[in-house]
Design an enzyme around this catalytic site. Structure first.
Site, PDB file in Angstrom:
ATOM      1  N   THR A 110      -8.674   6.938  -2.649  1.00  0.00           N
ATOM      2  CA  THR A 110     -10.034   6.504  -2.940  1.00  0.00           C
ATOM      3  C   THR A 110     -11.037   7.645  -2.756  1.00  0.00           C
ATOM      4  O   THR A 110     -12.132   7.583  -3.311  1.00  0.00           O
ATOM      5  CB  THR A 110     -10.465   5.316  -2.062  1.00  0.00           C
ATOM      6  OG1 THR A 110     -10.154   5.613  -0.698  1.00  0.00           O
ATOM      7  CG2 THR A 110      -9.781   4.029  -2.482  1.00  0.00           C
ATOM      8  N   LYS A 139     -14.630   8.579  -4.747  1.00  0.00           N
ATOM      9  CA  LYS A 139     -15.926   8.880  -4.116  1.00  0.00           C
ATOM     10  C   LYS A 139     -16.446  10.236  -4.576  1.00  0.00           C
ATOM     11  O   LYS A 139     -17.635  10.399  -4.851  1.00  0.00           O
ATOM     12  CB  LYS A 139     -15.769   8.922  -2.584  1.00  0.00           C
ATOM     13  CG  LYS A 139     -15.309   7.633  -1.938  1.00  0.00           C
ATOM     14  CD  LYS A 139     -14.917   7.909  -0.476  1.00  0.00           C
ATOM     15  CE  LYS A 139     -14.053   6.810   0.098  1.00  0.00           C
ATOM     16  NZ  LYS A 139     -13.400   7.223   1.359  1.00  0.00           N
ATOM     17  N   LYS A 189       0.474  14.750   1.124  1.00  0.00           N
ATOM     18  CA  LYS A 189      -0.838  15.045   0.544  1.00  0.00           C
ATOM     19  C   LYS A 189      -0.999  16.541   0.272  1.00  0.00           C
ATOM     20  O   LYS A 189      -1.933  16.970  -0.387  1.00  0.00           O
ATOM     21  CB  LYS A 189      -1.948  14.532   1.449  1.00  0.00           C
ATOM     22  CG  LYS A 189      -2.023  12.994   1.530  1.00  0.00           C
ATOM     23  CD  LYS A 189      -3.131  12.543   2.477  1.00  0.00           C
ATOM     24  CE  LYS A 189      -3.202  11.044   2.675  1.00  0.00           C
ATOM     25  NZ  LYS A 189      -3.993  10.351   1.636  1.00  0.00           N
ATOM     26  N   HIS A 195       0.795  -1.232   0.000  1.00  0.00           N
ATOM     27  CA  HIS A 195       0.000   0.000   0.000  1.00  0.00           C
ATOM     28  C   HIS A 195       0.822   1.273   0.000  1.00  0.00           C
ATOM     29  O   HIS A 195       0.257   2.357   0.060  1.00  0.00           O
ATOM     30  CB  HIS A 195      -0.929   0.028   1.214  1.00  0.00           C
ATOM     31  CG  HIS A 195      -2.122  -0.857   1.085  1.00  0.00           C
ATOM     32  ND1 HIS A 195      -3.302  -0.440   0.521  1.00  0.00           N
ATOM     33  CD2 HIS A 195      -2.311  -2.150   1.414  1.00  0.00           C
ATOM     34  CE1 HIS A 195      -4.170  -1.425   0.530  1.00  0.00           C
ATOM     35  NE2 HIS A 195      -3.595  -2.483   1.073  1.00  0.00           N
ATOM     36  N   LYS A 241      -8.969  13.972   3.818  1.00  0.00           N
ATOM     37  CA  LYS A 241      -8.037  12.837   3.866  1.00  0.00           C
ATOM     38  C   LYS A 241      -7.151  13.032   5.088  1.00  0.00           C
ATOM     39  O   LYS A 241      -7.175  14.086   5.705  1.00  0.00           O
ATOM     40  CB  LYS A 241      -7.196  12.783   2.597  1.00  0.00           C
ATOM     41  CG  LYS A 241      -6.584  14.143   2.205  1.00  0.00           C
ATOM     42  CD  LYS A 241      -5.915  14.126   0.837  1.00  0.00           C
ATOM     43  CE  LYS A 241      -6.875  14.152  -0.308  1.00  0.00           C
ATOM     44  NZ  LYS A 241      -6.909  12.897  -1.049  1.00  0.00           N
ATOM     45  N   ARG A 242      -6.362  12.022   5.441  1.00  0.00           N
ATOM     46  CA  ARG A 242      -5.434  12.217   6.550  1.00  0.00           C
ATOM     47  C   ARG A 242      -4.539  13.408   6.274  1.00  0.00           C
ATOM     48  O   ARG A 242      -4.221  13.709   5.124  1.00  0.00           O
ATOM     49  CB  ARG A 242      -4.587  10.961   6.760  1.00  0.00           C
ATOM     50  CG  ARG A 242      -5.305   9.865   7.529  1.00  0.00           C
ATOM     51  CD  ARG A 242      -5.796  10.317   8.876  1.00  0.00           C
ATOM     52  NE  ARG A 242      -4.719  10.320   9.838  1.00  0.00           N
ATOM     53  CZ  ARG A 242      -4.518   9.367  10.744  1.00  0.00           C
ATOM     54  NH1 ARG A 242      -5.349   8.349  10.835  1.00  0.00           N
ATOM     55  NH2 ARG A 242      -3.495   9.439  11.575  1.00  0.00           N
TER      56      ARG A 242
HETATM   57  C1  LIG Z   1     -12.117   7.353   1.676  1.00  0.00           C
HETATM   58  C2  LIG Z   1     -11.636   7.722   3.014  1.00  0.00           C
HETATM   59  C3  LIG Z   1     -10.279   7.961   3.238  1.00  0.00           C
HETATM   60  C4  LIG Z   1      -9.247   7.887   2.139  1.00  0.00           C
HETATM   61  O1  LIG Z   1      -9.040   9.171   1.559  1.00  0.00           O
HETATM   62  P1  LIG Z   1      -7.818   9.436   0.562  1.00  0.00           P
HETATM   63  O2  LIG Z   1      -8.077  10.813   0.053  1.00  0.00           O
HETATM   64  O3  LIG Z   1      -7.901   8.416  -0.506  1.00  0.00           O
HETATM   65  O4  LIG Z   1      -6.574   9.340   1.370  1.00  0.00           O
HETATM   66  C5  LIG Z   1      -9.873   8.306   4.518  1.00  0.00           C
HETATM   67  N1  LIG Z   1     -10.761   8.416   5.533  1.00  0.00           N
HETATM   68  C6  LIG Z   1     -12.077   8.212   5.341  1.00  0.00           C
HETATM   69  C7  LIG Z   1     -13.012   8.371   6.500  1.00  0.00           C
HETATM   70  C8  LIG Z   1     -12.563   7.854   4.086  1.00  0.00           C
HETATM   71  O5  LIG Z   1     -13.871   7.635   3.923  1.00  0.00           O
END
Ligand SMILES: *Cc1c(COP(=O)(O)O)cnc(C)c1O
Length: 811
Positions: A640, A644, A538, A346, A532-533
């Site tokens: 991801t 979404k 990022k 990952h 995101k985190r």
């Molecule tokens: C989808 C999701 C992530 C992943 O986000 P990325 O932008 O792909 O790092 C992290 N936390 C939550 C709660 C999510 O639903």
């Protein structure tokens, strides 16, 4: 189940649980009661699925992951059982609403972010495809910390999610297994002249499983998520009489480590890894033995997936069970293990590749260490004559006093995959290149995906309704049918209906923002979202610096053409990640400064929502106009949230990183705003070592003004944090090329602004994003895992025409 039946069941359930009538029950009590009705509705199918799989002896996958992030489950279970509207009607009758009741459920937050959420999307898809596949993990007593902002600083509070019980889980006392830690092990010949381990000292704890149904989408197929909790075995109870020793034990499954990178040196984490691995492996072997087949045929019935390296001990643990317990010869056991195991990588960040000190593994898991040593020895012995010595030294499992978990995972698996095309290519060419030389056939790609049922059907009802009315409902089962929407690119009515749905969601989010942050935002503004985190790679900082640029631009030139924007952030920082917390503080202080500046006149608003988690994501994503995917190229394995947001009609501004590249390929350059360094350019900088952040600072007046704002008091209350951020860019030469990409980013943001002001064009771009998002369904991803890696089939796929009679017979 009819409305009347559900109402009757709900009444009975409220009465039995609370000795109350339905009208007296609180939303929390109604949640518990409704959850019981849901469990009642799926109980038979859950048991039947299990019985059928055993009777048919079908091959199953076990997905081992140290994190699962399902979020709330009431509505998703109702949807899967086709009871969502029924429940809505019943609760309306009772004078409340499903939303109000569902809101009282606690998020199951047993994950940090992307990795855990991916795992839960996969659980959804496995069940919905009718595939026999189960999760295996840890039942943490506390989920990921709750985030609060105090004076703009992140503060972490415990997430005591089990306090009022977890209605979805079933404790399986009879399936508990012992887990051994510590002590000494030596090998001794038994009567038959076979070497067997003899254990001295150490301690044995008990792993108790809690099972949760993973309900397939309207197909009566239910898999199991099995999470393990630690307990004292009764015969040992005396030993743990003191409060202190009992505490040590309970700590084992108490907390989820809140950091998705490096865990070296944390003994409890190592124990957690062995704990859920050993428990899961023992229960799988016990299940397999029920089939009375030879142990070396295990790979015909069982596939085990190692999600990132945390469960890599599956490999030596299966060796232990096969060799020590089942009496297989090493070679036989090893061939079986490789056929059973597969591994997903990952991350390409070197510091995130997991390593454990040899001394710690020896002390905590002495038998595991012996087995790992033997695997390592045979790896070298077997390849000595084939590959050069230095290559083997770089790939061996034990070196420099450390056990390299990725090396163990690769050597012991038949498949190694990355999670997006670019990521898988980088694994082969850079990060795991040495392994690619040794095992080229093991490497493959499986681009991540998302569950469109949760992220569209459940999270975005207004959009779902428009889609159903326009292209029908086949996309509920076949997400790739969303492409049917392409036929409506020029359809005024459909474009308007999509825009209206977006507006409805923005109004709802604006209400939530007002209620939770006291900030009024205009639903006509552009909602620009980065969720995101919080991590340097990022580049939330790049986003913040662009906001500051707009701020100075508007102050200088208040009448310039510019569509008002609301910048929405959601992000947790690991508690020990100092730099990330400084960025949070800087965003919060900038928000305070800009949101109240009368000269800005509401043209910019910044909203940082507390405690980003799955439930919050479900509120934000349907309301997003712009999706920020701006990591430094090569650093984000897949991402991801990009998928979404696209699925919900947001337009992406992105670097060519992770799955963004595949998103661009799917929708075309005209429907996405791409900017910044490419992965090749980043690697060229690394090779030539010629990046100078200072040059960009020196030559750009506006950039100087923005950066100085961090240290000259322009942004108030960040004396310390501002300096840290400034230094990271100048003194430490900007590890993630923020200054290098700044101009290109601002230019791309300008393109977004222009596109948005052309309403019709924007609506078409948004439609194209929705229409092409079906490619990124986790159903497709999981189907590829099933075909290429696990070789599993849907239940009864081999039976010509399944009917009820044949089912009952075979059971
Ligand atoms: C989808 C999701 C992530 C992943 O986000 P990325 O932008 O792909 O790092 C992290 N936390 C939550 C709660 C999510 O639903």
């Amino acid at each position: 189940m009819t409305k009347e039946q559900m109402r009757t069941l709900l009444e009975t359930s409220v009465n039995e649980l609370y000795a109350a009538s339905i009208e007296e029950a609180s939303p929390q009590e109604l949640f518990q009661a409704l959850a019981h009705v849901v469990k009642h509705a799926y109980a038979d199918d859950w048991r039947q699925t299990r019985t059928n799989i055993l009777a048919e002896q079908q091959k199953q996958t076990y997905y081992f992951s140290i994190e699962f992030l399902p979020g709330k489950m009431l509505k998703s279970n109702l949807l899967s059982l086709d009871l969502l509207t029924t429940a809505e009607e019943v609760l309306k009758e009772v004078g409340t609403s499903l939303d109000e009741v569902a809101e009282t459920e606690k998020d199951m937050a047993l994950g940090n972010g992307g990795l855990g959420r991916l795992t839960s999307c996969f659980m959804d898809s496995l069940a919905s495809l009718g595939l026999p596949g189960n999760g295996n993990g840890i039942r943490y007593k506390y989920g990921l910390f709750k985030q609060k902002f105090i004076d703009g600083h992140q503060v972490e509070l415990p997430d005591d999610w089990l306090r009022s019980g977890n209605v979805w889980e079933v404790r399986k006392e009879s399936k508990a297994v012992p887990i051994h830690f510590g002590g000494h092990v030596y090998l001794k010949e038994n009567e038959a002249g076979v070497l067997k381990p003899v254990y001295e000292g150490g301690f044995t704890w008990r792993a108790v499983p809690y099972d949760t149904a993973m309900v397939g989408y309207q197909n009566q197929h239910l898999n199991t998520l099995r999470l393990w909790s630690v307990e004292v075995p009764s015969e040992e109870e005396a030993k743990y009489a003191t409060l202190e020793s009992r505490q040590a034990l309970e700590n084992l499954t108490a907390v989820l480590y809140p950091d998705d990178s490096n865990e070296t040196g944390r003994r409890t984490r190592l124990m957690q890894e062995y704990f859920f691995v050993s428990a899961g492996m023992q229960s799988i072997v016990r299940y397999y033995k029920k089939m009375n087949l030879p142990m070396e045929q295990m790979s015909e019935k069982i596939a085990i997936h190692i999600n990132d390296t945390h469960p890599a001990l599956c490999i030596p643990e299966l060796m232990r069970l096969l060799v020590d317990e089942e009496g297989l010869a090493w070679e036989q056991a090893w061939a079986t293990t490789i056929k059973v195991m597969s591994y997903t990588n990952h991350t390409i960040m070197a510091e995130a590749l997991e390593k454990w000190p040899v001394d710690m593994i020896k002390e905590v898991l002495p038998r595991m260490y012996q087995i790992i040593e033997e695997i390592d020895r045979r790896f070298i012995e077997g390849l000595e004559k084939v590959h050069p010595c230095d290559l083997l030294n770089r790939t061996r499992i034990i070196s420099n006093g450390q056990v390299h978990m990725a090396n163990l995972a690769i050597i012991g698996s038949h498949s190694v995959n990355g999670v997006a095309k670019l990521h898988s290519d980088l694994l082969k060419s850079v990060v795991l290149h040495d392994f690619y030389v040794i095992y080229p056939a093991r490497f493959n790609n499986k681009t991540n995906g998302i569950a469109q049922r949760r992220w569209l059907q459940l999270a975005n009802r207004p959009l779902t309704k428009v889609l159903d009315n326009t292209i029908g409902e086949s996309w509920h089962h076949q997400p790739e049918d969303l492409t049917l929407l392409k036929n409506y690119q020029e359809d005024e009515t459909v474009l308007q209906a999509l825009a209206d749905a977006k507006k409805t969601n923005k109004i709802a989010l604006a209400k939530y923002i007002d209620a939770h942050c006291g900030i009024q935002v205009d639903p006509n503004a552009i909602f620009d979202v980065q969720i995101k985190r919080l991590h340097a790679y990022k580049r939330q900082l790049l986003n913040l610096m662009h906001i500051l640029k707009l701020y100075f631009d508007i102050k200088e030139n208040p009448n310039a053409q510019y569509h008002p924007r609301v910048f929405i952030f959601g992000a947790k920082a690991a508690p020990s990640y100092h730099y990330a917390k400084s960025i949070i503080k800087a965003i919060n202080e900038t928000a305070r400064m800009i949101n109240h500046d009368p000269q800005i006149n509401d043209k910019i608003k910044i909203v940082f929502l507390e405690n980003y988690n799955v439930s919050l994501a479900e509120r934000i994503i349907p309301a997003a106009d712009v999706s920020e995917q701006i990591s430094l190229a090569s650093k984000e394995a897949s991402g991801t949230s990009n998928m979404k947001l696209m699925l919900n009609g947001a337009v992406t501004i992105a670097t060519l990183d992770g799955a963004n590249i595949e998103i661009r390929d799917a929708i075309g350059d005209e429907n996405i705003a791409i900017f910044g360094l490419t992965e090749e350019e980043v690697y060229r900088y690394y090779a030539e070592k010629n990046y100078s952040a200072y040059t960009y600072f020196e030559n750009d007046h506006r950039l100087q003004q923005i950066m100085n704002a961090f240290i000259d008091g322009t942004i108030p209350n960040i004396e310390w944090e501002g300096k840290e951020i400034f230094d990271s860019l100048i003194k430490y030469n900007d590890e993630y090329f923020v200054l290098r990409d700044f101009d290109a980013y601002c230019e791309a943001q300008n393109r977004i602004d222009i596109a948005y002001r052309d309403t019709r064009r924007w609506q078409k771009i948004s439609l194209m994003n929705i229409a092409n998002a079906g490619k990124f369904t986790a159903d497709k991803t999981v189907q590829q895992y099933a075909d290429d890696i696990w070789q599993i089939e849907p239940l009864f796929a081999h039976v010509k025409e399944p009917n009820d009679a044949s089912l009952t017979q075979s059971v």
